[in-house]
Scaffold this active site. Structure first.
Site, PDB file in Angstrom:
ATOM      1  N   GLY A 185     -14.647 -20.183   0.667  1.00 42.13           N
ATOM      2  CA  GLY A 185     -13.367 -19.416   0.566  1.00 42.13           C
ATOM      3  C   GLY A 185     -12.287 -19.972   1.439  1.00 42.13           C
ATOM      4  N   SER A 220     -14.606 -19.493  -5.045  1.00 40.55           N
ATOM      5  CA  SER A 220     -15.059 -18.401  -4.270  1.00 40.55           C
ATOM      6  C   SER A 220     -14.285 -17.345  -4.685  1.00 40.55           C
ATOM      7  CB  SER A 220     -15.052 -18.499  -2.683  1.00 40.55           C
ATOM      8  OG  SER A 220     -14.813 -17.442  -1.989  1.00 40.55           O
ATOM      9  N   TYR A 229     -18.552 -11.882  -5.043  1.00 38.43           N
ATOM     10  CA  TYR A 229     -19.163 -11.118  -3.969  1.00 38.43           C
ATOM     11  C   TYR A 229     -18.935  -9.750  -4.490  1.00 38.43           C
ATOM     12  CZ  TYR A 229     -19.171 -14.404  -0.122  1.00 38.43           C
ATOM     13  OH  TYR A 229     -19.336 -15.583   0.768  1.00 38.43           O
ATOM     14  N   THR A 289     -23.544 -14.032  -4.982  1.00 37.84           N
ATOM     15  CA  THR A 289     -23.764 -14.446  -3.806  1.00 37.84           C
ATOM     16  C   THR A 289     -24.569 -13.168  -3.146  1.00 37.84           C
ATOM     17  OG1 THR A 289     -22.320 -16.199  -3.178  1.00 37.84           O
ATOM     18  CG2 THR A 289     -23.132 -15.232  -1.417  1.00 37.84           C
ATOM     19  N   LYS A 300     -26.956 -16.869  -6.149  1.00 37.90           N
ATOM     20  CA  LYS A 300     -27.135 -17.817  -4.961  1.00 37.90           C
ATOM     21  C   LYS A 300     -27.245 -17.166  -3.585  1.00 37.90           C
ATOM     22  CE  LYS A 300     -23.419 -20.681  -2.610  1.00 37.90           C
ATOM     23  NZ  LYS A 300     -23.151 -19.901  -1.246  1.00 37.90           N
ATOM     24  N   SER A 345     -30.199 -21.246  -1.126  1.00 37.72           N
ATOM     25  CA  SER A 345     -28.977 -21.608  -0.361  1.00 37.72           C
ATOM     26  C   SER A 345     -29.324 -20.234   0.973  1.00 37.72           C
ATOM     27  CB  SER A 345     -27.571 -21.202  -1.130  1.00 37.72           C
ATOM     28  OG  SER A 345     -26.590 -21.144  -0.119  1.00 37.72           O
ATOM     29  N   HIS A 387     -26.113 -20.140   2.904  1.00 38.13           N
ATOM     30  CA  HIS A 387     -25.004 -19.972   2.913  1.00 38.13           C
ATOM     31  C   HIS A 387     -24.394 -20.945   4.034  1.00 38.13           C
ATOM     32  CE1 HIS A 387     -21.793 -16.804   1.936  1.00 38.13           C
ATOM     33  NE2 HIS A 387     -21.121 -17.582   2.765  1.00 38.13           N
ATOM     34  N   ARG A 393     -24.514 -20.168   7.601  1.00 36.95           N
ATOM     35  CA  ARG A 393     -23.547 -19.338   8.258  1.00 36.95           C
ATOM     36  C   ARG A 393     -24.130 -17.819   8.373  1.00 36.95           C
ATOM     37  NH1 ARG A 393     -18.668 -22.191   8.131  1.00 36.95           N
ATOM     38  NH2 ARG A 393     -17.160 -20.446   7.641  1.00 36.95           N
ATOM     39  N   ASP A 447     -28.266 -25.971  -2.106  1.00 35.47           N
ATOM     40  CA  ASP A 447     -27.082 -26.255  -1.186  1.00 35.47           C
ATOM     41  C   ASP A 447     -27.550 -26.186   0.348  1.00 35.47           C
ATOM     42  OD1 ASP A 447     -26.362 -23.862  -0.113  1.00 35.47           O
ATOM     43  OD2 ASP A 447     -24.561 -23.826  -1.722  1.00 35.47           O
ATOM     44  N   GLY A 464     -26.695 -28.736   3.923  1.00 34.45           N
ATOM     45  CA  GLY A 464     -26.848 -29.842   4.644  1.00 34.45           C
ATOM     46  C   GLY A 464     -27.118 -31.043   3.845  1.00 34.45           C
ATOM     47  N   GLY A 496     -21.041 -28.431   0.211  1.00 34.16           N
ATOM     48  CA  GLY A 496     -19.746 -27.585   0.903  1.00 34.16           C
ATOM     49  C   GLY A 496     -19.047 -28.046   1.826  1.00 34.16           C
ATOM     50  N   ARG A 497     -19.306 -28.145   3.037  1.00 32.46           N
ATOM     51  CA  ARG A 497     -18.516 -28.688   4.123  1.00 32.46           C
ATOM     52  C   ARG A 497     -18.036 -30.129   3.654  1.00 32.46           C
ATOM     53  NH1 ARG A 497     -22.346 -26.004   6.894  1.00 32.46           N
ATOM     54  NH2 ARG A 497     -21.778 -24.450   7.968  1.00 32.46           N
TER      55      ARG A 497
END
Ligand SMILES: Cc1cc2nc3c(=O)[nH]c(=O)nc-3n(C[C@H](O)[C@H](O)[C@H](O)COP(=O)(O)O)c2cc1C
Length: 394
Positions: free
Chosen positions: A127, A154, A177, A203, A267, A289, A291, A294, A322, A324, A345-346
């Site tokens: 997001g 997202s 969402y 999600t 997810k 996942s 998240h 988080r 997903d 790491g 992601g990151r």
């Protein structure tokens, strides 16, 4: 570009370093570099450099984005135990390489939900990407399209699904969402379908937002000031209404079936029991996942959750994962443990924050190149060849 000696050189050191920075904003005070991130705007201009791995992009993104943005991006729930578990899970797996196999032609192609994908590396939904770079999800979409990676958008993107689909192309997947009001959720589905999305990624790990103690004050200020729009929700979500629904149950899968024609991928599954329920409710795919650590603290790393889910699913629907994934070897291990594809992601957001579209392209090129080399070194010329025989879990 000087004074970055503090940055560790080996993979293990890097992971430890990342754990450390996740725990302390002191790490942002790298000597000699102003990390305020607020010169004329929120972003700083930087020199380009050679990027050996995604951690190099992460390092640069720290210099470019403000402290708040990096904390929002790298943060997780409570004491970041789940964030760490995601990373460390991969260290418990080793690869059993085979030799004397022709690896001159490597194919990374996979088939998923009726689509043929060039690579099993998919972009997770993230997001508020304008918080990392002015061009936000549009830059990400252009990069993903240019490098032929599947992208998920997202619900809480800053650009709308139609704007991002215009930059990406017709096969964008839309992450949903479920809002507390099904009429609004239905509008979101319609927007996604009008934009040509073939897949809805529901999600399910966010009935409430996880306890993230790192500050994202600037993000909320920008949203409140109307500077960061929510491209899909602005104008349809009544003031004060949350974009997640804590009353939602498995009935939503039937409701989605009745209200859209997209494939439904769930997810946020981390147990065998929920994988069984997902199958019972007829979902088209599962993403293992948490998240990115988080949401719930003290989850297992997703790679540790994967085997029981793969065992339950028995190949009936695709299982993605997903959390790491930072190296080609992580991707290799996830595929060997039974995942059909992986999502990141990151890392692509580090690229986005560092250099916009070009940075995302680099963040996608690096793990793909690493995966190809790892496939050559392990003796697996195609993704189907990467089986459980190629790994041992300690
Ligand atoms: C800053 C940030 C925002 C995220 N926003 C969403 C979101 O809007 N929807 C969602 O389903 N997952 C979201 N996620 C979770 C990601 O889709 C994904 O599960 C996670 O980032 C994978 O872990 P990794 O970052 O270690 O690769 C977000 C993750 C981050 C880091």
């Amino acid at each position: 570009m000087n004074n970055l000696d503090i940055y560790p050189q080996t993979d293990i050191q890097r992971r430890k370093f990342m754990e450390w920075i996740g725990l302390s904003s002191l790490a942002l005070a790298i000597p000699g570099i102003s990390l305020s991130g607020c010169t004329s705007g929120r972003f700083q201009e930087v020199e380009k450099q050679d990027f050996k791995n995604v951690f190099d992009l992460e390092r640069l993104s720290r210099k470019v984005m403000g402290d708040d943005a990096i904390e929002y991006l790298n943060g997780g729930a409570d004491d970041l135990k789940t964030v760490k578990a995601n990373l460390e899970g991969y260290d418990k797996i080793q690869i059993r390489a085979r030799v004397l196999i022709d690896v001159s032609n490597i194919s990374t192609k996979v088939e998923l939900f009726g689509q043929s994908l060039e690579t099993p590396i998919i972009l997770s939904p993230v997001g508020f990407q304008k918080f990392f770079h002015q061009e936000g999800e549009v830059a990400t979409a252009k990069a993903a399209a240019s490098r032929k990676h599947q992208m998920m958008l997202s619900t809480v993107s800053n650009y709308s699904v139609s704007e991002v689909a215009a930059a990406y192309g017709p096969n964008l997947w839309f992450q949903l969402y479920p809002t507390p009001d099904r009429k609004i959720t239905k509008i979101l589905l319609e927007k996604a379908e009008q934009a040509g999305c073939p897949v809805c990624v529901l999600t399910v790990d966010t009935p409430v937002v996880g306890n993230r103690e790192t500050s994202a004050t600037t993000l909320f200020k920008l949203i409140d000031a109307g500077e960061l729009k929510m491209g899909n929700l602005d104008g349809i979500l009544p003031e004060g209404m949350k974009f997640t629904d804590m009353t939602v149950t498995w009935e939503i899968i039937d409701w989605l079936r009745a209200n859209c024609n997209m494939k439904i991928v769930i997810k946020g599954i981390v147990t065998r029991e929920d994988a069984a329920l997902a199958l019972l409710h007829g979902v088209d795919g599962i993403i293992v996942s948490n998240h990115g650590g988080r949401q719930l603290e003290s989850n297992r790393g997703t790679i540790e959750c994967l085997p029981e889910i793969v065992e339950e699913v028995k190949g009936r629907i695709p299982v993605l994962i997903d959390g790491g994934i930072r190296r080609g070897t992580d991707i290799f291990k996830a595929l060997a443990m039974g995942a059909n594809a992986v999502c990141i992601g990151r890392p692509f957001c580090w690229g986005l924050g560092a250099l916009g579209q070009e940075g995302v392209e680099i963040a996608l090129d690096i793990p793909k190149a690493e995966l190809i080399r790892d496939m050559q070194l392990a003796g697996t010329p195609s993704i189907e060849k990467i089986t459980g025989d190629f790994v041992v879990v300690q």
